[in-house]
Design a protein around this motif. Structure first.
Motif, PDB file in Angstrom:
ATOM      1  N   MET A 330       8.119 -13.610 -11.577  1.00 16.38           N
ATOM      2  CA  MET A 330       8.680 -12.671 -12.562  1.00 16.38           C
ATOM      3  C   MET A 330       8.165 -12.948 -13.957  1.00 16.38           C
ATOM      4  SD  MET A 330      12.596 -12.865 -11.493  1.00 16.38           S
ATOM      5  CE  MET A 330      13.188 -11.749 -12.724  1.00 16.38           C
ATOM      6  N   SER A 331       8.250 -11.921 -14.793  1.00 18.87           N
ATOM      7  CA  SER A 331       7.835 -12.118 -16.170  1.00 18.87           C
ATOM      8  C   SER A 331       8.910 -12.892 -16.929  1.00 18.87           C
ATOM      9  CB  SER A 331       7.565 -10.785 -16.849  1.00 18.87           C
ATOM     10  OG  SER A 331       8.775 -10.123 -17.099  1.00 18.87           O
ATOM     11  N   PHE A 332       8.498 -13.394 -18.061  1.00 22.47           N
ATOM     12  CA  PHE A 332       9.319 -14.271 -18.897  1.00 22.47           C
ATOM     13  C   PHE A 332      10.701 -13.697 -19.219  1.00 22.47           C
ATOM     14  CE2 PHE A 332      10.258 -16.110 -23.140  1.00 22.47           C
ATOM     15  CZ  PHE A 332      10.161 -17.448 -22.808  1.00 22.47           C
ATOM     16  N   GLY A 333      10.734 -12.412 -19.599  1.00 20.76           N
ATOM     17  CA  GLY A 333      11.977 -11.856 -20.119  1.00 20.76           C
ATOM     18  C   GLY A 333      12.828 -11.115 -19.100  1.00 20.76           C
ATOM     19  N   SER A 334      12.325 -10.970 -17.901  1.00 22.58           N
ATOM     20  CA  SER A 334      12.998 -10.111 -16.925  1.00 22.58           C
ATOM     21  C   SER A 334      14.127 -10.825 -16.195  1.00 22.58           C
ATOM     22  CB  SER A 334      11.972  -9.609 -15.918  1.00 22.58           C
ATOM     23  OG  SER A 334      12.620  -8.985 -14.850  1.00 22.58           O
ATOM     24  N   ALA A 335      15.164 -10.046 -15.825  1.00 19.23           N
ATOM     25  CA  ALA A 335      16.242 -10.584 -15.004  1.00 19.23           C
ATOM     26  C   ALA A 335      16.063 -10.151 -13.554  1.00 19.23           C
ATOM     27  CB  ALA A 335      17.591 -10.113 -15.518  1.00 19.23           C
ATOM     28  N   LEU A 336      15.421  -9.002 -13.370  1.00 19.07           N
ATOM     29  CA  LEU A 336      15.091  -8.529 -12.020  1.00 19.07           C
ATOM     30  C   LEU A 336      13.952  -7.523 -12.148  1.00 19.07           C
ATOM     31  CD1 LEU A 336      15.788  -8.522  -8.984  1.00 19.07           C
ATOM     32  CD2 LEU A 336      17.394  -6.678  -9.413  1.00 19.07           C
ATOM     33  N   THR A 337      12.918  -7.706 -11.331  1.00 17.61           N
ATOM     34  CA  THR A 337      11.738  -6.839 -11.416  1.00 17.61           C
ATOM     35  C   THR A 337      11.336  -6.310 -10.050  1.00 17.61           C
ATOM     36  OG1 THR A 337      10.848  -8.047 -13.319  1.00 17.61           O
ATOM     37  CG2 THR A 337       9.282  -6.752 -12.031  1.00 17.61           C
ATOM     38  N   TYR A 338      11.050  -5.012 -10.005  1.00 18.76           N
ATOM     39  CA  TYR A 338      10.404  -4.417  -8.843  1.00 18.76           C
ATOM     40  C   TYR A 338       8.960  -4.107  -9.210  1.00 18.76           C
ATOM     41  CZ  TYR A 338      15.013  -3.502  -6.800  1.00 18.76           C
ATOM     42  OH  TYR A 338      16.272  -3.627  -6.277  1.00 18.76           O
ATOM     43  N   ASP A 339       8.032  -4.490  -8.371  1.00 19.57           N
ATOM     44  CA  ASP A 339       6.645  -4.072  -8.539  1.00 19.57           C
ATOM     45  C   ASP A 339       6.350  -2.984  -7.530  1.00 19.57           C
ATOM     46  OD1 ASP A 339       6.052  -5.720 -10.603  1.00 19.57           O
ATOM     47  OD2 ASP A 339       4.471  -6.849  -9.575  1.00 19.57           O
ATOM     48  N   MET A 340       5.554  -2.001  -7.925  1.00 14.68           N
ATOM     49  CA  MET A 340       5.113  -0.960  -7.007  1.00 14.68           C
ATOM     50  C   MET A 340       3.614  -1.130  -6.829  1.00 14.68           C
ATOM     51  SD  MET A 340       8.123   0.542  -7.145  1.00 14.68           S
ATOM     52  CE  MET A 340       8.233   2.269  -6.786  1.00 14.68           C
ATOM     53  N   GLU A 341       3.172  -1.164  -5.579  1.00 18.06           N
ATOM     54  CA  GLU A 341       1.754  -1.354  -5.309  1.00 18.06           C
ATOM     55  C   GLU A 341       1.245  -0.214  -4.438  1.00 18.06           C
ATOM     56  OE1 GLU A 341       1.469  -6.208  -5.342  1.00 18.06           O
ATOM     57  OE2 GLU A 341       1.654  -5.222  -3.403  1.00 18.06           O
ATOM     58  N   VAL A 342       0.085   0.325  -4.795  1.00 21.65           N
ATOM     59  CA  VAL A 342      -0.520   1.370  -3.956  1.00 21.65           C
ATOM     60  C   VAL A 342      -1.621   0.751  -3.103  1.00 21.65           C
ATOM     61  CG1 VAL A 342      -0.021   3.237  -5.571  1.00 21.65           C
ATOM     62  CG2 VAL A 342      -2.204   2.029  -5.723  1.00 21.65           C
ATOM     63  N   TRP A 343      -1.830   1.375  -1.973  1.00 20.63           N
ATOM     64  CA  TRP A 343      -2.867   0.877  -1.076  1.00 20.63           C
ATOM     65  C   TRP A 343      -4.211   1.481  -1.466  1.00 20.63           C
ATOM     66  CZ3 TRP A 343      -3.794  -2.970   1.911  1.00 20.63           C
ATOM     67  CH2 TRP A 343      -4.845  -2.924   2.850  1.00 20.63           C
ATOM     68  N   SER A 344      -5.153   0.598  -1.707  1.00 17.60           N
ATOM     69  CA  SER A 344      -6.497   1.003  -2.084  1.00 17.60           C
ATOM     70  C   SER A 344      -7.369   0.864  -0.840  1.00 17.60           C
ATOM     71  CB  SER A 344      -6.968   0.076  -3.206  1.00 17.60           C
ATOM     72  OG  SER A 344      -8.184   0.487  -3.704  1.00 17.60           O
ATOM     73  N   ALA A 345      -7.669   2.030  -0.230  1.00 17.75           N
ATOM     74  CA  ALA A 345      -8.154   2.016   1.155  1.00 17.75           C
ATOM     75  C   ALA A 345      -9.548   1.430   1.335  1.00 17.75           C
ATOM     76  CB  ALA A 345      -8.100   3.437   1.728  1.00 17.75           C
ATOM     77  N   ALA A 346     -10.421   1.616   0.325  1.00 17.28           N
ATOM     78  CA  ALA A 346     -11.775   1.091   0.493  1.00 17.28           C
ATOM     79  C   ALA A 346     -11.828  -0.401   0.193  1.00 17.28           C
ATOM     80  CB  ALA A 346     -12.748   1.844  -0.403  1.00 17.28           C
ATOM     81  N   GLN A 347     -11.026  -0.821  -0.791  1.00 16.95           N
ATOM     82  CA  GLN A 347     -10.969  -2.255  -1.100  1.00 16.95           C
ATOM     83  C   GLN A 347     -10.101  -2.993  -0.093  1.00 16.95           C
ATOM     84  OE1 GLN A 347     -10.646  -3.468  -5.419  1.00 16.95           O
ATOM     85  NE2 GLN A 347     -10.002  -1.349  -5.664  1.00 16.95           N
ATOM     86  N   GLN A 348      -9.291  -2.219   0.657  1.00 15.33           N
ATOM     87  CA  GLN A 348      -8.368  -2.812   1.626  1.00 15.33           C
ATOM     88  C   GLN A 348      -7.426  -3.808   0.961  1.00 15.33           C
ATOM     89  OE1 GLN A 348      -8.257  -2.625   5.434  1.00 15.33           O
ATOM     90  NE2 GLN A 348      -8.868  -0.608   4.697  1.00 15.33           N
ATOM     91  N   ARG A 349      -6.816  -3.377  -0.145  1.00 21.01           N
ATOM     92  CA  ARG A 349      -5.859  -4.280  -0.800  1.00 21.01           C
ATOM     93  C   ARG A 349      -4.823  -3.469  -1.555  1.00 21.01           C
ATOM     94  NH1 ARG A 349      -8.832  -6.420  -6.204  1.00 21.01           N
ATOM     95  NH2 ARG A 349      -6.953  -7.685  -6.273  1.00 21.01           N
ATOM     96  N   TRP A 350      -3.701  -4.134  -1.837  1.00 22.75           N
ATOM     97  CA  TRP A 350      -2.641  -3.507  -2.615  1.00 22.75           C
ATOM     98  C   TRP A 350      -2.930  -3.694  -4.104  1.00 22.75           C
ATOM     99  CZ3 TRP A 350       0.783  -0.545  -0.150  1.00 22.75           C
ATOM    100  CH2 TRP A 350       1.051  -0.793   1.202  1.00 22.75           C
ATOM    101  N   LEU A 351      -2.708  -2.650  -4.882  1.00 26.48           N
ATOM    102  CA  LEU A 351      -2.915  -2.739  -6.331  1.00 26.48           C
ATOM    103  C   LEU A 351      -1.605  -2.427  -7.041  1.00 26.48           C
ATOM    104  CD1 LEU A 351      -6.247  -0.721  -6.760  1.00 26.48           C
ATOM    105  CD2 LEU A 351      -5.985  -3.203  -6.622  1.00 26.48           C
ATOM    106  N   GLU A 352      -1.221  -3.293  -7.954  1.00 27.80           N
ATOM    107  CA  GLU A 352       0.016  -3.072  -8.703  1.00 27.80           C
ATOM    108  C   GLU A 352      -0.182  -1.941  -9.703  1.00 27.80           C
ATOM    109  OE1 GLU A 352       1.414  -6.440 -11.009  1.00 27.80           O
ATOM    110  OE2 GLU A 352       2.590  -5.057 -12.239  1.00 27.80           O
ATOM    111  N   VAL A 353       0.684  -0.931  -9.627  1.00 28.29           N
ATOM    112  CA  VAL A 353       0.573   0.195 -10.561  1.00 28.29           C
ATOM    113  C   VAL A 353       1.820   0.364 -11.423  1.00 28.29           C
ATOM    114  CG1 VAL A 353      -1.091   1.525  -9.235  1.00 28.29           C
ATOM    115  CG2 VAL A 353       1.365   1.804  -8.779  1.00 28.29           C
ATOM    116  N   SER A 354       2.881  -0.358 -11.064  1.00 24.44           N
ATOM    117  CA  SER A 354       4.085  -0.244 -11.867  1.00 24.44           C
ATOM    118  C   SER A 354       4.931  -1.494 -11.712  1.00 24.44           C
ATOM    119  CB  SER A 354       4.913   0.971 -11.447  1.00 24.44           C
ATOM    120  OG  SER A 354       6.101   1.026 -12.205  1.00 24.44           O
TER     121      SER A 354
END
Length: 424
Positions: A330-354
RNA sequence: GGAGAAAUGGCAGAGCGGUCUAAUGCGGCAGUCUUGAAAACUGUUGACUGUUAAAGGUCCGGGGGUUCGAAUCCCUCUUUCUCCGCCA
């Protein structure tokens, strides 16, 4: 910044919660803070008493002068003796203690919510939601950095020439896609009840401090030395600082603002596949949503914001997952964080977008953003923010996932914004 | 960039060395009156710290100084306004 009162009254709980965040020096720092606090309170008492006495004498002198009793006034003056020197000494001691306490307190991260999973690394994050099937690409599918070249959408080399690595030049349909996404995100935000704002994209020290980027992440921001301003790493900084030193009315809640800004990050020390193409840039575009709410409502608000961002990703037809971040990630100031990750199909990996976070009173305590509650007492509000959304990785996933042998398909919701439905 | 003026409570605005615990007006809140509302009248109306509660302490753009005593005098910074210059 944690509230001193809270630490004073709940030391054990604070330590327990800081342990979830794997904050090593908790015990040492908190103990030191409380020791200095006790000392400060003692001196404050003495100082206040001395000042009360001095005020009393000054008032007497005033009355004597008025009555024309000069001699008595002179006698009273003599009584003040070394009071002044003592006052000064107290003031210096107090200032020193306050500075020391403050220097310690700003090092302490926010206490995470008890809902935060234990863990140290990104692997320990908890997947709470997953949506959409990962697409199967055609045989000649390539990563987005090849697509942007093939269709002349983004010129990374040209950006190097003009500014440096990490400052791409968007061209033609690439540029129009950017503009389309920004407008789409803003329109959705407005429809969701957010007020659109266009804040400055440079901020002063106080603002950087207010949302917690300073002093913790000084090196991550671009600094304009001659004017002592910082290029914003996210719209969160200027938008949340709108409410610095503000006392809201309960009826103002929920305060909802959204804004588009370019974001600047120095990202010192990054390398390799993480920074290839659009994966990590020094300048990128983002629409941010920020809410200031009643403390009792902040966790409902966090869920609402998470749902909202998920809705955007669904409309963009991107496979994504939602992570609840563990204490260590988690980041320094956060009490609870959700990350949203999209699937990048050619790289075959999840990318954080939010990243959607509840800061509880961590930011508002620094900002002095308060509200008058039903009993007329002022108390700190809760602040939250989230990306909705960051553009580059959305673009990367859109290009990669929607590539066909004949070109790249634009998702339906974006077509009216782009003015085209295919990049070919 | 140059010259001048200013910064006081939610807002307007008085105070320019000694009950300032900041006048007055507007706004806000509560009450009286009213079927209800408006008007009128009465009261109330800042933040921080401290305490069981009080007392006390701090705050008149920020910082520093003079003084027994500063909203008031001095220095400095910032911001705003007016005029001139430059300018998308």
């Amino acid at each position: 910044m944690l509230q001193l009162n809270y630490i004073r009254e709940n030391k054990d709980e604070v330590l327990k919660r800081l342990a979830i965040k794997n904050f090593k020096d908790a015990e040492t720092i908190i103990t030191a803070v409380l020791a200095k606090d006790a000392e400060r309170r003692n001196i404050q008492k003495d100082s206040d008493n001395l000042k009360a006495e001095a005020n009393q004498i000054a008032k007497q002198i005033g009355e004597l002068m008025k009555a024309g009793k000069k001699d008595e006034a002179e006698q009273a003056k003599a009584k003040t003796g070394d009071m002044k020197a003592k006052e000064k000494q107290f003031d210096e001691q107090l200032k020193k203690l306050e500075d020391e306490m403050h220097a310690l307190l700003v090092q302490v991260p926010n206490t995470p919510s008890f809902k935060v999973p234990n863990g140290k690394t990104p692997e320990d994050n908890e997947v709470v939601f997953e949506h959409g099937a990962k697409p199967t690409l055609h045989a000649k599918a390539v990563p987005h950095w090849d697509l942007t070249t093939k269709y002349d959408l983004i010129d990374f080399e040209l950006g190097v020439k003009i500014a440096g690595a990490g400052f791409p030049v968007y061209k033609g349909k690439g540029a129009r896609l950017q503009r389309a996404l920004i407008n789409y995100f803003l329109d959705k935000g407005i429809a969701q009840g957010y007020q659109e704002v266009q804040p400055p994209i440079v901020v002063n020290e106080e603002s950087g401090y207010g949302t917690g980027q300073l002093p913790d992440k000084e090196g991550q921001m671009y600094h304009v030395g001659i004017d002592n301003l910082y290029l914003i790493p996210t719209a969160e900084v200027p938008v949340t600082n709108i409410y610095r030193d503000v006392i809201l009315k309960e009826s103002d809640f929920p305060v909802k603002n959204c804004g588009y800004t370019p974001c600047f990050r120095r990202e010192a020390g990054s390398y390799g596949k993480d920074v290839r193409g659009l994966n990590r840039l020094h300048q990128f575009d983002k629409v941010e949503i920020v809410q200031i709410v009643h403390p009792e409502k902040s966790y409902d608000t966090l869920e609402e914001m998470r749902e909202y961002v998920a809705g955007l990703l669904k409309e963009l037809e991107l496979p994504f997952r939602t992570l609840k971040l563990c204490g260590g990630d988690m980041s320094f100031g956060s009490a609870l964080t959700y990350d949203m990750e999209v699937w990048s199909a050619a790289q075959q990996r999840w990318l954080e977008v939010s990243s959607v976070s509840n800061f509880e009173t961590f930011q508002t305590n620094r900002l002095k953003c308060r509200f008058k509650d039903a009993n007329g007492k002022t108390q700190l509000a809760h602040s939250l923010n989230g990306s909705a959304l960051a553009l580059p990785r959305i673009v990367a996933a859109l290009l990669e996932n929607n590539q066909t042998e004949n070109g790249i398909k634009i998702p339906k919701v974006l077509v009216p914004y782009c003015g085209f439905d295919m990049i070919s």
